[in-house]
Write an enzyme that holds these catalytic residues in place. Structure first.
Site, PDB file in Angstrom:
ATOM      1  N   ARG A  36       0.501  -0.857  -0.140  1.00 47.10           N
ATOM      2  CA  ARG A  36       0.010   0.030   0.061  1.00 47.10           C
ATOM      3  C   ARG A  36       0.809   1.181  -0.087  1.00 47.10           C
ATOM      4  O   ARG A  36       0.676   2.128  -0.351  1.00 47.10           O
ATOM      5  CB  ARG A  36      -1.102   0.460   0.644  1.00 47.10           C
ATOM      6  CG  ARG A  36      -1.878   1.156   1.136  1.00 47.10           C
ATOM      7  CD  ARG A  36      -3.089   1.245   2.429  1.00 47.10           C
ATOM      8  NE  ARG A  36      -3.587   1.731   2.616  1.00 47.10           N
ATOM      9  CZ  ARG A  36      -4.175   2.629   2.773  1.00 47.10           C
ATOM     10  NH1 ARG A  36      -5.301   1.963   0.830  1.00 47.10           N
ATOM     11  NH2 ARG A  36      -5.537   3.533   2.579  1.00 47.10           N
ATOM     12  N   ILE A  62      -6.876   7.971  -1.034  1.00 44.65           N
ATOM     13  CA  ILE A  62      -6.838   6.756  -1.340  1.00 44.65           C
ATOM     14  C   ILE A  62      -7.292   6.140   0.202  1.00 44.65           C
ATOM     15  O   ILE A  62      -7.444   6.873   1.508  1.00 44.65           O
ATOM     16  CB  ILE A  62      -4.907   5.963  -1.040  1.00 44.65           C
ATOM     17  CG1 ILE A  62      -5.629   3.995  -1.461  1.00 44.65           C
ATOM     18  CG2 ILE A  62      -4.726   6.111   0.134  1.00 44.65           C
ATOM     19  CD1 ILE A  62      -3.545   4.069  -0.701  1.00 44.65           C
ATOM     20  N   SER A  63      -8.729   5.072  -0.574  1.00 44.92           N
ATOM     21  CA  SER A  63      -9.261   5.310   0.650  1.00 44.92           C
ATOM     22  C   SER A  63      -9.088   4.156   1.803  1.00 44.92           C
ATOM     23  O   SER A  63      -7.932   3.610   1.514  1.00 44.92           O
ATOM     24  CB  SER A  63     -10.458   4.172   0.207  1.00 44.92           C
ATOM     25  OG  SER A  63     -11.451   5.285  -0.823  1.00 44.92           O
ATOM     26  N   GLN A  64      -9.529   4.540   2.819  1.00 42.40           N
ATOM     27  CA  GLN A  64      -9.344   3.494   4.215  1.00 42.40           C
ATOM     28  C   GLN A  64      -9.163   2.384   4.082  1.00 42.40           C
ATOM     29  O   GLN A  64      -9.477   1.221   3.284  1.00 42.40           O
ATOM     30  CB  GLN A  64     -10.515   3.888   5.077  1.00 42.40           C
ATOM     31  CG  GLN A  64     -10.368   3.038   6.584  1.00 42.40           C
ATOM     32  CD  GLN A  64     -11.931   3.804   7.345  1.00 42.40           C
ATOM     33  OE1 GLN A  64     -12.832   4.248   6.679  1.00 42.40           O
ATOM     34  NE2 GLN A  64     -11.256   2.769   8.646  1.00 42.40           N
ATOM     35  N   PRO A  65      -8.112   1.476   4.457  1.00 44.23           N
ATOM     36  CA  PRO A  65      -8.105  -0.183   4.369  1.00 44.23           C
ATOM     37  C   PRO A  65      -9.352  -0.866   4.409  1.00 44.23           C
ATOM     38  O   PRO A  65      -9.385  -1.552   3.567  1.00 44.23           O
ATOM     39  CB  PRO A  65      -7.107   0.036   4.855  1.00 44.23           C
ATOM     40  CG  PRO A  65      -5.715   0.902   5.544  1.00 44.23           C
ATOM     41  CD  PRO A  65      -6.722   2.013   5.464  1.00 44.23           C
TER      42      PRO A  65
END
Length: 216
Positions: A36, A62-65
């Site tokens: 990531r 970038i979205s939260q995991p």
């Protein structure tokens, strides 16, 4: 440095993803594997595994995991699917999908982001992703139909062209609602209609385009 990120990645999956109920073993494994930190700006690499969305430039994130894992799990990928992603962003979600599906077609309206994502895919030797620069709300009619569609930006509703480009029985996952407040939607195509299941509240950047939001 590599060991440091490997441990952070495992910690991210164990504490942010598995503990929150993600059960798909294929999703869990790929999120432990894909780096990531390579999909965020260099100056915030050490924050890549934090439990939050991160800025990637051009007003995008970038979205939260956990959200990446949830949306991926909701797609119910088995490995032979043709997937359409709306909103390439940094390319992280597409890289995850590429490990779990046969092919990924991803659209990004910001050309610089699209080019940066392509470089990352090349660096990681990911060969089954094709990147397009165009209005994502119109999809890719020439490549339709798709088995799965994922929208990684907030849409007021599922754009009609995307419904048309989804196979019968196919799944679409998207944040649907107001410009700054949405619910995660999993929808299954039945005939010309969608069987809709609304899940958790979320907040994504708006999907700009003909069938999305207008640029402010």
């Amino acid at each position: 440095m590599i060991d440091k990120y490997k441990k952070l990645r495992e910690w991210m999956v164990d504490t942010q993803i598995v503990e929150r109920g993600i059960r798909d073993e294929r999703v869990i494994k790929v999120m432990k594997r894909i780096p990531r930190h390579l999909f965020v700006p260099e100056n915030i690499m050490d924050d890549a595994y934090d439990d939050r969305a991160l800025p990637i430039g051009y007003g995008q994130t970038i979205s939260q995991p956990y959200i990446v894992a949830l949306m991926t799990e909701l797609l119910e990928l088995k490995g032979d699917e043709k997937v359409l992603e709306i909103g390439t962003g940094s390319g992280y979600q597409a890289a995850i999908l590429a490990e779990l599906a046969k092919e990924v077609h991803t659209i990004e309206r910001v050309e610089s982001l699209a080019k940066e994502a392509e470089k990352k895919f090349e660096k990681l030797n990911i060969r089954n992703i094709k990147v397009y620069v165009r209005d994502g709300t119109e999809g890719i009619p020439e490549e339709a139909p798709f088995d799965r569609i994922i929208i990684t930006a907030a849409t007021p509703d599922i754009p009609e062209p995307l419904i048309e480009q989804l196979k019968e029985g196919g799944i679409i996952v998207a944040p649907v609602g107001e410009r700054y407040s949405q619910y995660m939607l999993k929808a299954i195509k039945k005939g010309k209609e969608l069987e809709r299941h609304y899940l958790i509240p979320v907040a994504f950047v708006p999907l700009i385009g003909k069938y999305g939001w207008k640029e402010e």
